[in-house]
Design an enzyme around this catalytic site. Sequence first.
Site, PDB file in Angstrom:
ATOM      1  N   ALA A   1      -8.801 -11.581 -16.968  1.00  0.00           N
ATOM      2  CA  ALA A   1      -8.004 -10.340 -16.892  1.00  0.00           C
ATOM      3  C   ALA A   1      -8.042  -9.555 -18.132  1.00  0.00           C
ATOM      4  O   ALA A   1      -7.457  -8.894 -18.201  1.00  0.00           O
ATOM      5  CB  ALA A   1      -6.444 -12.036 -17.776  1.00  0.00           C
TER       6      ALA A   1
ATOM      7  N   ARG B   1      -8.730 -24.102 -10.465  1.00  0.00           N
ATOM      8  CA  ARG B   1      -6.626 -22.738 -10.807  1.00  0.00           C
ATOM      9  C   ARG B   1      -6.280 -22.478 -10.175  1.00  0.00           C
ATOM     10  O   ARG B   1      -6.958 -21.180  -8.920  1.00  0.00           O
ATOM     11  CB  ARG B   1      -7.696 -22.306 -11.759  1.00  0.00           C
ATOM     12  CG  ARG B   1      -7.152 -20.739 -12.521  1.00  0.00           C
ATOM     13  CD  ARG B   1      -8.387 -19.685 -13.083  1.00  0.00           C
ATOM     14  NE  ARG B   1      -7.375 -18.835 -13.455  1.00  0.00           N
ATOM     15  CZ  ARG B   1      -7.934 -17.221 -13.491  1.00  0.00           C
ATOM     16  NH1 ARG B   1      -9.314 -16.984 -13.052  1.00  0.00           N
ATOM     17  NH2 ARG B   1      -6.607 -16.598 -13.690  1.00  0.00           N
TER      18      ARG B   1
ATOM     19  N   ASN C   1     -17.256  -9.377 -13.303  1.00  0.00           N
ATOM     20  CA  ASN C   1     -15.677  -9.954 -13.305  1.00  0.00           C
ATOM     21  C   ASN C   1     -14.819 -10.222 -14.124  1.00  0.00           C
ATOM     22  O   ASN C   1     -14.965 -10.939 -14.672  1.00  0.00           O
ATOM     23  CB  ASN C   1     -15.109 -11.325 -12.225  1.00  0.00           C
ATOM     24  CG  ASN C   1     -14.011 -11.418 -12.073  1.00  0.00           C
ATOM     25  OD1 ASN C   1     -13.058 -11.548 -12.978  1.00  0.00           O
ATOM     26  ND2 ASN C   1     -13.671 -12.829 -10.613  1.00  0.00           N
TER      27      ASN C   1
ATOM     28  N   GLU D   1     -17.522  -3.748 -10.540  1.00  0.00           N
ATOM     29  CA  GLU D   1     -16.723  -4.739 -10.459  1.00  0.00           C
ATOM     30  C   GLU D   1     -15.997  -5.713  -9.957  1.00  0.00           C
ATOM     31  O   GLU D   1     -16.371  -5.159  -8.431  1.00  0.00           O
ATOM     32  CB  GLU D   1     -15.454  -3.626 -11.073  1.00  0.00           C
ATOM     33  CG  GLU D   1     -14.194  -5.025 -11.446  1.00  0.00           C
ATOM     34  CD  GLU D   1     -12.866  -4.251 -12.103  1.00  0.00           C
ATOM     35  OE1 GLU D   1     -13.064  -2.981 -13.035  1.00  0.00           O
ATOM     36  OE2 GLU D   1     -11.523  -4.166 -11.710  1.00  0.00           O
TER      37      GLU D   1
ATOM     38  N   PRO E   1     -13.044 -14.258 -18.818  1.00  0.00           N
ATOM     39  CA  PRO E   1     -11.739 -15.861 -19.205  1.00  0.00           C
ATOM     40  C   PRO E   1     -11.185 -16.417 -17.966  1.00  0.00           C
ATOM     41  O   PRO E   1     -11.050 -15.928 -17.047  1.00  0.00           O
ATOM     42  CB  PRO E   1     -11.197 -15.009 -19.898  1.00  0.00           C
ATOM     43  CG  PRO E   1     -10.627 -13.738 -19.950  1.00  0.00           C
ATOM     44  CD  PRO E   1     -12.198 -13.090 -18.987  1.00  0.00           C
ATOM     45  N   ASN E   2     -11.469 -18.128 -18.471  1.00  0.00           N
ATOM     46  CA  ASN E   2     -10.340 -18.817 -17.586  1.00  0.00           C
ATOM     47  C   ASN E   2     -11.565 -18.842 -15.542  1.00  0.00           C
ATOM     48  O   ASN E   2     -11.120 -19.651 -15.201  1.00  0.00           O
ATOM     49  CB  ASN E   2      -9.302 -18.699 -17.187  1.00  0.00           C
ATOM     50  CG  ASN E   2      -8.430 -18.474 -18.053  1.00  0.00           C
ATOM     51  OD1 ASN E   2      -8.899 -19.589 -18.129  1.00  0.00           O
ATOM     52  ND2 ASN E   2      -7.830 -17.176 -18.549  1.00  0.00           N
TER      53      ASN E   2
ATOM     54  N   TYR F   1      -6.579 -17.977  -5.459  1.00  0.00           N
ATOM     55  CA  TYR F   1      -8.193 -18.071  -6.122  1.00  0.00           C
ATOM     56  C   TYR F   1      -9.443 -18.985  -4.768  1.00  0.00           C
ATOM     57  O   TYR F   1     -10.606 -18.679  -5.719  1.00  0.00           O
ATOM     58  CB  TYR F   1      -8.631 -18.028  -7.584  1.00  0.00           C
ATOM     59  CG  TYR F   1      -7.959 -17.714  -8.476  1.00  0.00           C
ATOM     60  CD1 TYR F   1      -7.803 -15.716  -8.517  1.00  0.00           C
ATOM     61  CD2 TYR F   1      -7.159 -18.017  -9.138  1.00  0.00           C
ATOM     62  CE1 TYR F   1      -7.196 -14.993  -9.181  1.00  0.00           C
ATOM     63  CE2 TYR F   1      -6.337 -16.767 -10.562  1.00  0.00           C
ATOM     64  CZ  TYR F   1      -6.631 -15.406 -10.215  1.00  0.00           C
ATOM     65  OH  TYR F   1      -5.925 -14.277 -11.110  1.00  0.00           O
TER      66      TYR F   1
ATOM     67  N   HIS G   1     -13.624  -8.733  -7.951  1.00  0.00           N
ATOM     68  CA  HIS G   1     -12.259  -9.792  -7.888  1.00  0.00           C
ATOM     69  C   HIS G   1     -11.897 -10.668  -6.801  1.00  0.00           C
ATOM     70  O   HIS G   1     -12.982  -9.784  -5.779  1.00  0.00           O
ATOM     71  CB  HIS G   1     -11.089  -8.892  -8.273  1.00  0.00           C
ATOM     72  CG  HIS G   1     -11.031  -7.978  -9.501  1.00  0.00           C
ATOM     73  ND1 HIS G   1     -10.725  -8.570 -10.530  1.00  0.00           N
ATOM     74  CD2 HIS G   1     -11.596  -7.189  -9.849  1.00  0.00           C
ATOM     75  CE1 HIS G   1     -10.815  -7.668 -11.513  1.00  0.00           C
ATOM     76  NE2 HIS G   1     -11.001  -7.082 -10.515  1.00  0.00           N
TER      77      HIS G   1
ATOM     78  N   ARG H   1      -0.893  -7.222  -6.161  1.00  0.00           N
ATOM     79  CA  ARG H   1      -0.590  -8.512  -7.197  1.00  0.00           C
ATOM     80  C   ARG H   1       0.218  -7.390  -7.999  1.00  0.00           C
ATOM     81  O   ARG H   1       0.538  -7.068  -7.945  1.00  0.00           O
ATOM     82  CB  ARG H   1      -1.601  -9.076  -7.948  1.00  0.00           C
ATOM     83  CG  ARG H   1      -2.860  -9.857  -7.025  1.00  0.00           C
ATOM     84  CD  ARG H   1      -3.135 -10.948  -7.396  1.00  0.00           C
ATOM     85  NE  ARG H   1      -2.887 -11.845  -7.902  1.00  0.00           N
ATOM     86  CZ  ARG H   1      -3.672 -12.971  -8.689  1.00  0.00           C
ATOM     87  NH1 ARG H   1      -5.099 -12.263  -9.296  1.00  0.00           N
ATOM     88  NH2 ARG H   1      -2.904 -13.549  -9.630  1.00  0.00           N
TER      89      ARG H   1
HETATM   90  C1  DQA Z   1      -8.929 -12.012 -10.925  1.00  0.00           C
HETATM   91  C2  DQA Z   1      -8.276 -11.069 -11.137  1.00  0.00           C
HETATM   92  C3  DQA Z   1      -7.747 -10.920 -12.306  1.00  0.00           C
HETATM   93  O1  DQA Z   1      -6.245 -10.467 -12.097  1.00  0.00           O
HETATM   94  C4  DQA Z   1      -7.197 -12.375 -12.987  1.00  0.00           C
HETATM   95  O2  DQA Z   1      -6.914 -12.105 -14.715  1.00  0.00           O
HETATM   96  C5  DQA Z   1      -8.282 -13.837 -12.811  1.00  0.00           C
HETATM   97  C6  DQA Z   1      -9.034 -13.293 -11.740  1.00  0.00           C
HETATM   98  C7  DQA Z   1      -9.878 -12.570  -9.633  1.00  0.00           C
HETATM   99  O3  DQA Z   1     -10.967 -12.443  -9.329  1.00  0.00           O
HETATM  100  O4  DQA Z   1      -9.802 -11.756  -8.568  1.00  0.00           O
HETATM  101  O5  DQA Z   1      -8.984 -13.878 -13.873  1.00  0.00           O
HETATM  102  O6  DQA Z   1     -10.584 -11.509 -11.960  1.00  0.00           O
END
Ligand code: DQA
Length: 203
Positions: free
Chosen positions: A131, A72, A128, A152, A64-65, A77, A154, A161
């Site tokens: 959240a 964003r 990825n 995984e 998501p997002n 990011y 990020h 964080r």
């Molecule tokens: C993320 C880190 C997550 O905590 C966050 O909710 C994201 C992006 C990252 O790529 O750094 O949406 O996965």
Amino acid sequence: MRRGGDGRRKTENGRRKKKKVKGQERWLFDLAWTDREVGVCYPMRTTGPNPDSRVMKILVLNGPNLQLLGRREPEIYGRTTLAGIRKLMEARARTLKVSLEFMQSNSEGDLVTAIGESAGRFDGLVFNPAAYTHTSLALRDAIAGAGTPCVEVHLSQIAAREEIRRTSLTAPACIGQVSGFGPDSYGLALEGLVGYLRRAGKG
Ligand code: DQA
């Protein structure tokens, strides 16, 4: 074929033979003594993937997002969009000679379904979970249940964080995690995954 002082067989340049292993055509390489000028003695025989086998397929999943990347929270990011990350990965995939498919979804259920259906269709996953990393037992179970090796990824260094982001529910079901290198996290994850799969004899 010659023999060395210790009586071992010597071969010159990686002579190859085809052999059926577990119903699959594999190649056997006679590598013994091929590097004797640098004093390395390999095992007499080692197996490697069939160079003619099909191209390895990797699914790159984004949660998501992540469709908002580029605008964003750029201070966290960066400014690279998801399309930009895809381009960078495709270049890396060409070098690694693997094929990629991409998917982004804001829906946990769609991600669970995609992971569940990955078995037999994809050799591995770069994921990825965004959240959902910190909340989704369903995604963790999907990764563990499908059995498709998953890395995984990020963009940000989640361990550095807020407290709530420091725990990943999904990582324990993965073969590895890459975090904190911005868009390069994806490429590093792909390289790690492909290396892992090749060592396991896939593709
Ligand atoms: C993320 C880190 C997550 O905590 C966050 O909710 C994201 C992006 C990252 O790529 O750094 O949406 O996965």
